[in-house]
Motif scaffolding. Structure first.
Motif, short mmCIF file in Angstrom:
data_model
loop_
_atom_site.label_atom_id
_atom_site.label_comp_id
_atom_site.label_asym_id
_atom_site.label_seq_id
_atom_site.Cartn_x
_atom_site.Cartn_y
_atom_site.Cartn_z
N SER A 163 0.83 -1.20 0.00
CA SER A 163 0.00 0.00 0.00
C SER A 163 0.86 1.25 0.00
O SER A 163 0.61 2.21 -0.75
CB SER A 163 -0.92 -0.02 1.22
OG SER A 163 -1.61 1.20 1.36
N LEU A 164 1.92 1.25 0.82
CA LEU A 164 2.79 2.42 0.92
C LEU A 164 3.63 2.63 -0.33
O LEU A 164 3.92 3.77 -0.72
CB LEU A 164 3.71 2.27 2.14
CG LEU A 164 3.04 2.41 3.51
CD1 LEU A 164 3.99 1.98 4.61
CD2 LEU A 164 2.59 3.84 3.75
N ILE A 165 4.03 1.54 -0.97
CA ILE A 165 4.86 1.65 -2.17
C ILE A 165 4.04 2.04 -3.40
O ILE A 165 4.44 2.89 -4.20
CB ILE A 165 5.61 0.32 -2.42
CG1 ILE A 165 6.65 0.10 -1.32
CG2 ILE A 165 6.28 0.31 -3.79
CD1 ILE A 165 7.26 -1.29 -1.31
N LEU A 166 2.87 1.40 -3.55
CA LEU A 166 2.08 1.62 -4.76
C LEU A 166 1.35 2.95 -4.77
O LEU A 166 1.13 3.53 -5.83
CB LEU A 166 1.06 0.48 -4.92
CG LEU A 166 1.64 -0.90 -5.26
CD1 LEU A 166 0.54 -1.94 -5.32
CD2 LEU A 166 2.40 -0.86 -6.58
N SER A 167 0.95 3.45 -3.59
CA SER A 167 0.13 4.67 -3.55
C SER A 167 0.81 5.88 -4.20
O SER A 167 0.16 6.61 -4.97
CB SER A 167 -0.31 4.99 -2.12
OG SER A 167 0.78 5.05 -1.24
N PRO A 168 2.11 6.16 -3.98
CA PRO A 168 2.72 7.30 -4.68
C PRO A 168 2.86 7.07 -6.18
O PRO A 168 2.77 8.02 -6.97
CB PRO A 168 4.09 7.46 -4.01
CG PRO A 168 4.36 6.17 -3.34
CD PRO A 168 3.04 5.60 -2.97
N VAL A 169 3.07 5.82 -6.58
CA VAL A 169 3.16 5.51 -8.02
C VAL A 169 1.81 5.79 -8.68
O VAL A 169 1.73 6.41 -9.75
CB VAL A 169 3.57 4.04 -8.23
CG1 VAL A 169 3.56 3.69 -9.72
CG2 VAL A 169 4.94 3.77 -7.63
N ILE A 170 0.75 5.36 -8.01
CA ILE A 170 -0.60 5.61 -8.52
C ILE A 170 -0.89 7.11 -8.54
O ILE A 170 -1.45 7.64 -9.50
CB ILE A 170 -1.65 4.87 -7.66
CG1 ILE A 170 -1.50 3.35 -7.86
CG2 ILE A 170 -3.07 5.31 -8.01
CD1 ILE A 170 -2.30 2.53 -6.87
N GLY A 171 -0.48 7.80 -7.47
CA GLY A 171 -0.69 9.25 -7.40
C GLY A 171 0.01 9.98 -8.53
O GLY A 171 -0.57 10.90 -9.13
N PHE A 172 1.22 9.59 -8.84
CA PHE A 172 1.99 10.20 -9.93
C PHE A 172 1.27 10.01 -11.27
O PHE A 172 1.07 10.97 -12.03
CB PHE A 172 3.39 9.58 -9.98
CG PHE A 172 4.28 10.14 -11.05
CD1 PHE A 172 4.95 11.34 -10.85
CD2 PHE A 172 4.46 9.47 -12.25
CE1 PHE A 172 5.79 11.86 -11.83
CE2 PHE A 172 5.29 9.98 -13.24
CZ PHE A 172 5.96 11.17 -13.03
N GLY A 173 0.85 8.78 -11.53
CA GLY A 173 0.18 8.49 -12.80
C GLY A 173 -1.16 9.18 -12.95
O GLY A 173 -1.48 9.75 -14.00
N LEU A 174 -1.96 9.16 -11.87
CA LEU A 174 -3.28 9.79 -11.93
C LEU A 174 -3.17 11.30 -12.10
O LEU A 174 -3.98 11.92 -12.80
CB LEU A 174 -4.07 9.47 -10.66
CG LEU A 174 -4.60 8.05 -10.51
CD1 LEU A 174 -5.31 7.88 -9.19
CD2 LEU A 174 -5.54 7.70 -11.66
N ALA A 175 -2.16 11.90 -11.47
CA ALA A 175 -1.98 13.36 -11.61
C ALA A 175 -1.66 13.73 -13.05
O ALA A 175 -2.18 14.74 -13.57
CB ALA A 175 -0.87 13.83 -10.67
N ILE A 176 -0.83 12.95 -13.71
CA ILE A 176 -0.52 13.21 -15.12
C ILE A 176 -1.78 13.12 -15.97
O ILE A 176 -2.07 14.00 -16.80
CB ILE A 176 0.55 12.22 -15.63
CG1 ILE A 176 1.90 12.50 -14.97
CG2 ILE A 176 0.68 12.30 -17.15
CD1 ILE A 176 3.00 11.51 -15.34
N LEU A 177 -2.56 12.06 -15.76
CA LEU A 177 -3.79 11.87 -16.54
C LEU A 177 -4.79 13.00 -16.30
O LEU A 177 -5.40 13.51 -17.25
CB LEU A 177 -4.44 10.52 -16.17
CG LEU A 177 -3.66 9.27 -16.61
CD1 LEU A 177 -4.35 8.01 -16.08
CD2 LEU A 177 -3.56 9.20 -18.13
N LEU A 178 -4.93 13.41 -15.05
CA LEU A 178 -5.89 14.47 -14.72
C LEU A 178 -5.45 15.81 -15.31
O LEU A 178 -6.28 16.58 -15.83
CB LEU A 178 -6.07 14.58 -13.20
CG LEU A 178 -7.14 15.55 -12.70
CD1 LEU A 178 -8.49 15.28 -13.36
CD2 LEU A 178 -7.26 15.47 -11.18
#
Length: 472
Positions: A163-178
């Motif tokens: 959870s701790l490792i994946l959450s920033p990776v997901i945050g980075f990707g979602l921010a780019i898409l948004l």
């Protein structure tokens, strides 16, 4: 050794030696201190965007964020807190002298506070979640060294680690898409304005969006990170006063008995429905009978019987879950729902936090938000990217952070507000100007802190446990 038997607010009568009573009070102060530090260390992330986009002045943004952090802890439930508790060998602790639990708790708290303060002083956004979980793993390893057994719940540690490792990776990707969505679909030019002066404030609609996202990040930060403080405080209470806090004595015995009897009846009915199949329900029925027997024996002064009752309740809940998950069995849908409801109610006996615990952590986190926020906020607002935050970047990073943290809380998983928001801002910067728009030095510092946090906090906690263990 003189005993310490007195009435303490919220705790009632205690039976601790004078020295243990002092350590107990030190631990309570330390967990309040940890949550206070967490407030000004992590929550600066929530206010950085509204301050640097001129949506709110610091004098308003800080108490506003503090209030919503308070509300997040107060209304956010305890799923994350209970997940934190499952990292350490509670069952083994309750069979050992109180001093062992005291050494473990102090090692976790002091290791976490030391690393948090160090990274805050350097202005490096660092995860309080990583720090605390690393410290708990460290004390678990030290516990195994001294007492054997399984000091760390590695299954839970792996779940939390992912959870701790994946959450920033997901945050980075979602921010780019948004950001791409805002640039190429919404195409609202005012969103991409960079404020240039103190009075260059965003339009009302954009300002409302930025304040809303700040509020959501603050609230969900409280509901996730604040629960970690609740979990730590419950660890202290269970370690020092196991008879009082190993189970929730405020749930009436007759209610528990009714649920056990009802569960027993449903299981017998299920057995008859599955006649001819290999279904041995007798072991589970025997567990329920033993649990009913110890229900009458558990009390706030009997550590042995209260501990046995806790173990039996946990065993019954796990066994009911196994029966419900067996797809080969025929179970009436209404009975299946009844088993689920009763197991959920019975779990409240061992997964709980008193109101005063939640209130104390809420206040500590809320007040901590209002102090010392500036060092981290400057890094978030000015140093991750090579350009000043525009409105879209601020809103994007906070929308991503709020949604990621909120979903994690719903699933009972701890995440790092610091890493999710930092990665969201980095993603928004990349979407605006490519990789060259990132400040490599700042990202190296954040990355270094991210890599070092777990090993440093593990080693610190091990050394502190070994030190405190000398006095047991």
């Amino acid at each position: 050794m003189p005993s310490f038997c007195t009435v303490i607010p919220f705790l009632g009568n205690t039976d601790l030696s004078t020295s243990l009573a002092i350590v107990f009070i030190v631990c309570l102060l330390a967990v309040v201190g940890f949550e206070f530090v967490n407030g000004f260390h992590d929550t600066a992330n929530a206010v950085a965007t509204v301050i640097y986009t001129k949506a709110l002045k610091p004098i308003i943004a800080i108490p506003w964020s503090g209030f919503w952090n308070f509300m997040g802890v107060f209304t956010g439930g305890i799923a994350v807190a209970m997940g934190i508790l499952k990292l350490v060998p509670l069952d083994a602790l309750m069979n050992l002298p109180v001093g062992v639990g005291a050494a473990m708790v102090l090692a976790v708290l002091l290791a976490s506070i030391a690393w948090n303060l160090g990274t805050w002083y350097l202005g490096i956004p660092c995860s309080s979640s990583h720090t605390m979980i690393g410290a708990m793993i460290g004390t678990g390893l030290a516990f195994t060294w001294y007492y054997g057994g399984n000091g760390v719940n590695w299954g839970k540690a792996e779940e939390i680690g992912l959870s701790l490792i994946l959450s920033p990776v997901i945050g980075f990707g979602l921010a780019i898409l948004l950001m791409y969505f805002l640039k190429h679909v919404i195409k609202y030019h005012a969103l991409f304005h960079i404020p240039t002066g103190e009075n260059d404030r965003p339009p009302l609609l954009i300002r409302g969006l930025l304040i809303t996202t700040c509020t959501l990040v603050s609230f969900f930060h409280g509901s996730n990170d604040g629960q970690k403080g609740v979990g730590l405080l419950m660890l202290i209470l269970i370690a020092f006063l196991p008879a009082k806090f190993a189970v929730n004595h405020h749930i009436p015995n007759d209610k528990v008995l009714f649920q056990l009897n009802q569960t027993e009846q449903v299981l017998k009915k299920t057995t008859s429905l599955n006649h001819g199949k290999r279904l041995d329900i007798s072991t589970l029925l025997n567990k329920i009978e033993k649990t009913k027997y110890h229900l009458s024996l558990k009390n706030e002064t009997d550590k042995k019987n209260t501990y046995l009752f806790r173990k039996q309740i946990e065993d019954v809940i796990a066994s009911v879950k196994t029966v419900r998950e067996d797809k080969t069995l025929v179970i009436n849908p209404a009975d299946d729902q009844l088993l689920h409801d009763n197991a959920s109610e019975l779990s409240k006996l061992v997964e709980f936090a008193p109101l005063w615990v939640i209130l104390l952590i809420s206040i500590s986190l809320g007040l901590g938000t209002m102090i010392g926020w500036k060092r981290i906020a400057v890094t978030i607002g000015e140093k991750i990217g090579n350009e000043h935050l525009n409105y879209a970047q601020g809103a994007t990073s906070e929308i991503v952070a709020a949604s990621t943290i909120g979903l994690s809380t719903a699933f009972g998983l701890p995440v790092s507000t610091t890493h999710v928001l930092s990665s969201g801002i980095a993603g928004a910067m990349v979407a605006s100007g490519g990789r060259k728009n990132l400040n490599n030095n700042t990202l190296k510092n954040i990355g270094l802190a991210w890599v070092l946090t777990l090993p440093v906090s593990i080693v610190l906690a091990i050394l502190l446990f070994m030190l405190f263990h000398l006095f047991i």
